[in-house]
Motif scaffolding. Structure first.
Motif: not given
Length: 300
Positions: A233-253
């Motif tokens: 989960f933490n590493a998914s938030g450090q993939l370097g995508f703009p804004g760095g928010w994409q891992f949060l909706p991924a977690l909820v889904v």
């Protein structure tokens, strides 16, 4: 089932040991927050030995407190049982694939759908290599397995035994959020930023703790699996995508999908790609901890 540890002789029971055995989560909270908050404040507000302070927090304040409470409740056999769960790796390949790949895959999908899928200069190879390094080296091995030794191995296991997987997750989440409060006070902080950061964490924490609780259930209580999932989960938030928010909706889904799948499969689903999951965790010196899907008795 592991044989229970011998009971303490009546003469050796003190008010402190009585409190710890009756309220293990409360006892853990006293020591973990008492030691952990000062360490996190030092780490977030200064540059003093940040790595050493972080390790002292994770391995000392968190895991050390969990081991101390476990020893009071069940003695050395209980401590060995908890430590064994930190290296419990024998579960299905399907579950391993889920633990390592589900969150980053959904994070990449979220980035693609939102038009924010930007690869590093090294392309997919660099993205995957960086993710694996963050997950297994800087994440699981250094921090998250020990961290989940406390949250999953003690707190959430105890609460799930009484309240089920979902109930245990919902009761663990506020403590988990509260422990992270000092990390919001980084140099240049403002009350607005602190409030937004904590609000986001408070929203996602129940989903996050549910995924960890479901993984504990499916793997027979493997803290290693929970720690690697935490690191993923933490590493998914450090993939370097703009804004760095994409891992949060991924977690909820993912959490909503897993919850719905659990309902469709029934209370004791088979783990994909592996044997039927164990739904009871044997803790030496304690009753078998049933990680139920439904609500249990009220905590007392």
């Amino acid at each position: 089932m592991i044989e229970p540890a011998p009971r303490r002789e009546p003469g050796t029971v003190t008010p402190l040991t009585r409190f710890v055995t009756r309220h293990p989560v409360g006892a853990f909270s006293v020591t973990a927050f008492g030691l952990g908050w000062p360490l996190l404040l030092v780490r977030s507000t200064t540059s003093f030995a940040s790595t050493a302070v972080g390790l002292a927090f994770t391995w000392g304040a968190l895991l050390g407190s969990a081991l101390a409470v476990t020893w009071v409740c069940g003695g050395a056999p209980a401590v060995r049982g908890l430590l064994a769960r930190l290296v419990q790796w024998r579960f299905g390949l399907g579950r391993w694939a889920y633990v390592v790949l589900a969150l980053p895959a959904l994070t990449v999908a979220t980035a693609a759908l939102s038009g924010t899928l930007v690869l590093p200069s090294g392309g997919w190879a660099a993205l995957v290599a960086g993710y694996l390094l963050q997950t297994f080296v800087y994440g699981a091995a250094e921090v998250n397995v020990a961290e989940e030794g406390a949250w999953s191995g003690l707190v959430q296991t105890r609460l799930a035994e009484r309240h089920g997987v979902l109930g245990g997750a919902l009761r663990t989440a506020p403590l988990f959020v509260a422990m992270h409060v000092p990390l919001r006070f980084t140099p240049g902080w403002t009350w607005g930023e602190v409030g937004i950061g904590l609000a986001v964490l408070a929203v996602v924490a129940p989903f996050f703790r549910y995924l960890l609780g479901e993984t504990l259930q499916a793997t027979g209580g493997s803290v290693l699996a929970a720690g690697v999932l935490h690191a993923a989960f933490n590493a998914s938030g450090q993939l370097g995508f703009p804004g760095g928010w994409q891992f949060l909706p991924a977690l909820v889904v993912l959490a909503v999908g897993v919850g719905l799948l659990q309902r469709l499969r029934g209370p004791h689903p088979h783990d994909a790609g592996g044997p039927e999951p164990e739904t009871a965790v044997s803790v030496p010196g304690e009753p078998v901890l049933e990680l139920r899907d439904g609500d249990g008795d009220d905590e007392h």
